[in-house]
Design a protein around this motif. Structure first.
Motif, PDB file in Angstrom:
ATOM      1  N   ARG A  73       0.670  -1.237   0.180  1.00 23.26           N
ATOM      2  CA  ARG A  73       0.025   0.129  -0.012  1.00 23.26           C
ATOM      3  C   ARG A  73       0.726   1.343   0.049  1.00 23.26           C
ATOM      4  NH1 ARG A  73      -5.184   0.284   0.291  1.00 23.26           N
ATOM      5  NH2 ARG A  73      -5.306   2.001   1.382  1.00 23.26           N
ATOM      6  N   ALA A  74       2.306   0.930   0.401  1.00 18.83           N
ATOM      7  CA  ALA A  74       3.039   2.386   0.312  1.00 18.83           C
ATOM      8  C   ALA A  74       3.070   3.007  -0.886  1.00 18.83           C
ATOM      9  CB  ALA A  74       4.531   1.814   0.766  1.00 18.83           C
ATOM     10  N   THR A  75       3.016   2.228  -2.052  1.00 17.40           N
ATOM     11  CA  THR A  75       3.055   2.674  -3.452  1.00 17.40           C
ATOM     12  C   THR A  75       1.496   3.273  -3.815  1.00 17.40           C
ATOM     13  OG1 THR A  75       2.448   0.643  -4.388  1.00 17.40           O
ATOM     14  CG2 THR A  75       4.716   1.358  -4.078  1.00 17.40           C
ATOM     15  N   LEU A  76       0.657   3.473  -2.991  1.00 20.30           N
ATOM     16  CA  LEU A  76      -0.714   3.883  -3.427  1.00 20.30           C
ATOM     17  C   LEU A  76      -0.630   5.482  -3.927  1.00 20.30           C
ATOM     18  CD1 LEU A  76      -3.765   3.423  -3.693  1.00 20.30           C
ATOM     19  CD2 LEU A  76      -4.128   4.184  -1.449  1.00 20.30           C
ATOM     20  N   GLU A  77       0.059   6.180  -3.249  1.00 19.79           N
ATOM     21  CA  GLU A  77       0.399   7.664  -3.540  1.00 19.79           C
ATOM     22  C   GLU A  77       1.030   7.670  -4.968  1.00 19.79           C
ATOM     23  OE1 GLU A  77       2.555  11.721  -1.991  1.00 19.79           O
ATOM     24  OE2 GLU A  77       1.731  10.381  -0.547  1.00 19.79           O
ATOM     25  N   GLN A  78       1.926   7.039  -4.916  1.00 20.08           N
ATOM     26  CA  GLN A  78       2.713   6.823  -6.273  1.00 20.08           C
ATOM     27  C   GLN A  78       1.797   6.501  -7.507  1.00 20.08           C
ATOM     28  OE1 GLN A  78       5.692   4.196  -5.103  1.00 20.08           O
ATOM     29  NE2 GLN A  78       7.362   5.782  -4.984  1.00 20.08           N
ATOM     30  N   LYS A  79       0.990   5.562  -7.230  1.00 21.19           N
ATOM     31  CA  LYS A  79      -0.150   5.121  -8.305  1.00 21.19           C
ATOM     32  C   LYS A  79      -0.974   6.347  -8.674  1.00 21.19           C
ATOM     33  CE  LYS A  79       0.074   0.218  -7.410  1.00 21.19           C
ATOM     34  NZ  LYS A  79      -1.090  -1.110  -6.960  1.00 21.19           N
ATOM     35  N   LEU A  80      -1.681   6.863  -7.598  1.00 19.12           N
ATOM     36  CA  LEU A  80      -2.438   8.172  -7.767  1.00 19.12           C
ATOM     37  C   LEU A  80      -1.842   9.390  -8.597  1.00 19.12           C
ATOM     38  CD1 LEU A  80      -4.156   8.320  -4.300  1.00 19.12           C
ATOM     39  CD2 LEU A  80      -5.026   7.771  -6.587  1.00 19.12           C
ATOM     40  N   MET A  81      -0.507   9.489  -8.134  1.00 19.28           N
ATOM     41  CA  MET A  81       0.297  10.582  -9.113  1.00 19.28           C
ATOM     42  C   MET A  81       0.594  10.214 -10.612  1.00 19.28           C
ATOM     43  SD  MET A  81       0.401  12.870  -7.078  1.00 19.28           S
ATOM     44  CE  MET A  81       1.231  13.957  -8.210  1.00 19.28           C
ATOM     45  N   ARG A  82       0.621   8.729 -10.690  1.00 18.40           N
ATOM     46  CA  ARG A  82       0.940   8.111 -12.224  1.00 18.40           C
ATOM     47  C   ARG A  82      -0.571   8.133 -12.804  1.00 18.40           C
ATOM     48  NH1 ARG A  82       5.050   8.367 -15.242  1.00 18.40           N
ATOM     49  NH2 ARG A  82       5.118   6.546 -16.590  1.00 18.40           N
ATOM     50  N   ALA A  83      -1.375   7.983 -12.166  1.00 13.84           N
ATOM     51  CA  ALA A  83      -2.867   8.158 -12.731  1.00 13.84           C
ATOM     52  C   ALA A  83      -3.177   9.291 -13.052  1.00 13.84           C
ATOM     53  CB  ALA A  83      -3.878   7.408 -11.883  1.00 13.84           C
ATOM     54  N   TYR A  84      -2.970  10.438 -12.665  1.00 11.37           N
ATOM     55  CA  TYR A  84      -3.024  11.821 -12.758  1.00 11.37           C
ATOM     56  C   TYR A  84      -2.257  12.044 -14.015  1.00 11.37           C
ATOM     57  CZ  TYR A  84      -4.999  12.832  -8.034  1.00 11.37           C
ATOM     58  OH  TYR A  84      -5.759  13.163  -7.240  1.00 11.37           O
ATOM     59  N   TYR A  85      -0.908  11.504 -14.221  1.00 11.31           N
ATOM     60  CA  TYR A  85      -0.208  11.933 -15.462  1.00 11.31           C
ATOM     61  C   TYR A  85      -1.058  11.131 -16.616  1.00 11.31           C
ATOM     62  CZ  TYR A  85       3.330  11.139 -18.882  1.00 11.31           C
ATOM     63  OH  TYR A  85       4.177  11.009 -19.974  1.00 11.31           O
ATOM     64  N   TRP A  86      -1.637   9.877 -16.317  1.00 13.97           N
ATOM     65  CA  TRP A  86      -2.055   9.138 -17.495  1.00 13.97           C
ATOM     66  C   TRP A  86      -3.621   9.900 -17.837  1.00 13.97           C
ATOM     67  CZ3 TRP A  86       1.312   6.777 -19.748  1.00 13.97           C
ATOM     68  CH2 TRP A  86       2.365   6.157 -19.296  1.00 13.97           C
ATOM     69  N   ILE A  87      -4.024  10.221 -17.078  1.00 17.21           N
ATOM     70  CA  ILE A  87      -5.385  11.243 -17.370  1.00 17.21           C
ATOM     71  C   ILE A  87      -5.049  12.294 -18.261  1.00 17.21           C
ATOM     72  CG2 ILE A  87      -7.203  12.737 -16.589  1.00 17.21           C
ATOM     73  CD1 ILE A  87      -7.271  10.696 -14.205  1.00 17.21           C
ATOM     74  N   TRP A 171      -2.116   0.774 -25.652  1.00 15.89           N
ATOM     75  CA  TRP A 171      -2.900   1.774 -25.160  1.00 15.89           C
ATOM     76  C   TRP A 171      -4.420   1.609 -24.675  1.00 15.89           C
ATOM     77  CZ3 TRP A 171      -0.793   6.724 -25.683  1.00 15.89           C
ATOM     78  CH2 TRP A 171      -1.378   7.785 -25.314  1.00 15.89           C
ATOM     79  N   HIS A 172      -4.754   0.309 -25.074  1.00 18.91           N
ATOM     80  CA  HIS A 172      -6.271   0.046 -24.649  1.00 18.91           C
ATOM     81  C   HIS A 172      -6.113   0.090 -22.844  1.00 18.91           C
ATOM     82  CE1 HIS A 172      -8.449  -0.717 -28.081  1.00 18.91           C
ATOM     83  NE2 HIS A 172      -7.520  -1.501 -28.591  1.00 18.91           N
ATOM     84  N   TYR A 173      -4.755  -0.425 -22.358  1.00 19.79           N
ATOM     85  CA  TYR A 173      -4.807  -0.372 -21.066  1.00 19.79           C
ATOM     86  C   TYR A 173      -5.131   0.879 -20.193  1.00 19.79           C
ATOM     87  CZ  TYR A 173      -2.374  -1.094 -16.529  1.00 19.79           C
ATOM     88  OH  TYR A 173      -1.899  -0.965 -15.180  1.00 19.79           O
ATOM     89  N   LEU A 174      -4.405   1.877 -21.058  1.00 20.13           N
ATOM     90  CA  LEU A 174      -4.688   3.398 -20.421  1.00 20.13           C
ATOM     91  C   LEU A 174      -6.029   3.712 -20.609  1.00 20.13           C
ATOM     92  CD1 LEU A 174      -1.305   4.987 -21.885  1.00 20.13           C
ATOM     93  CD2 LEU A 174      -1.551   4.354 -19.495  1.00 20.13           C
ATOM     94  N   GLU A 175      -6.562   3.499 -21.544  1.00 21.31           N
ATOM     95  CA  GLU A 175      -7.997   3.668 -21.741  1.00 21.31           C
ATOM     96  C   GLU A 175      -8.972   3.017 -20.713  1.00 21.31           C
ATOM     97  OE1 GLU A 175      -8.115   4.801 -26.509  1.00 21.31           O
ATOM     98  OE2 GLU A 175      -8.399   2.924 -26.033  1.00 21.31           O
ATOM     99  N   ARG A 176      -8.672   1.905 -20.452  1.00 22.68           N
ATOM    100  CA  ARG A 176      -9.552   0.992 -19.686  1.00 22.68           C
ATOM    101  C   ARG A 176      -9.208   1.523 -18.077  1.00 22.68           C
ATOM    102  NH1 ARG A 176      -7.373  -4.463 -19.011  1.00 22.68           N
ATOM    103  NH2 ARG A 176      -7.001  -3.834 -17.027  1.00 22.68           N
ATOM    104  N   LEU A 177      -7.941   2.000 -17.881  1.00 27.09           N
ATOM    105  CA  LEU A 177      -7.668   2.540 -16.610  1.00 27.09           C
ATOM    106  C   LEU A 177      -8.541   3.855 -16.346  1.00 27.09           C
ATOM    107  CD1 LEU A 177      -5.534   2.656 -14.185  1.00 27.09           C
ATOM    108  CD2 LEU A 177      -4.320   4.160 -15.655  1.00 27.09           C
ATOM    109  N   ILE A 178      -8.394   4.883 -17.386  1.00 28.00           N
ATOM    110  CA  ILE A 178      -9.264   5.879 -17.138  1.00 28.00           C
ATOM    111  C   ILE A 178     -10.746   5.536 -17.146  1.00 28.00           C
ATOM    112  CG2 ILE A 178      -9.729   8.248 -18.110  1.00 28.00           C
ATOM    113  CD1 ILE A 178      -6.578   7.419 -17.013  1.00 28.00           C
TER     114      ILE A 178
END
Length: 194
Positions: A73-87, A171-178
């Protein structure tokens, strides 16, 4: 594990590629990557079991494969920052061209030319700066973003002479993520009849 399961000859190459966090896409311009895709597609169940024994989950997407792992779970903040980037990245490319997706071909210079006449695209490209250096000019931001997307195997340089990139099936991975992000609309509660 069933010892009668046939493991393909290219299993070591598949592991080496996927364990770097890369995607193996069916529409890769690299013939070796397409061969790895075919090997996985033909032997998905056997490879899933095999890689599962060493802690990797082989995942199947829409014309691509990748590894996933349980992370602390320590990487949760990193994942959120990465998700903002992908958006921001998806928003930028969809603003450039609504049809941007797997198989799409483009030249970065075209995006810069369009940004000079499209204020919305200009603003989105400027917004990407927060993920890199605020001091970078648009061209550097775009180059850095494309370099990272290529490194992450979402894009491939198809023609070096013409500087043409191709969007991979991954690229579908990013679309599915969003698309998986659920947003609760508070106005729905306000509009319910009493």
């Amino acid at each position: 594990m069933d010892l009668n399961i046939r493991i393909p000859d290219h299993t070591a190459q598949i592991f080496d590629y996927l364990q770097k966090g890369l995607f193996i896409s069916s529409n890769s311009t690299n013939e070796d990557v397409r061969q790895l895709y075919d090997d996985i597609d033909e032997n998905f169940e056997a490879l899933s079991l095999y890689f599962g024994q060493i802690g990797y989950a082989l995942e199947r997407g829409n014309e691509y494969f990748y590894f996933s792992r349980n992370e602390p779970r320590a990487t949760l903040e990193q994942k959120l920052m990465r998700a903002y980037y992908w958006i921001d990245v998806l928003d930028l490319f969809k603003t450039y061209d609504e049809t941007f997706g797997p198989g799409f071909r483009f030249q970065p210079e075209q995006i810069l030319v369009e940004a000079n006449i499209n204020v919305l695209l200009q603003n989105k490209l400027d917004g990407i700066r927060k993920h890199f250096s605020d001091k970078d000019v648009r061209k550097d931001v775009l180059d850095n973003m494309i370099r990272q997307l290529t490194k992450d195997s979402f894009l491939e340089l198809e023609n070096e002479k013409e500087n043409t990139y191709k969007v991979m099936s991954s690229w579908h991975y990013l679309e599915r993520l969003i698309e998986s992000i659920q947003i609760y609309d508070e106005t729905e509660d306000d509009e319910k009849p009493e």
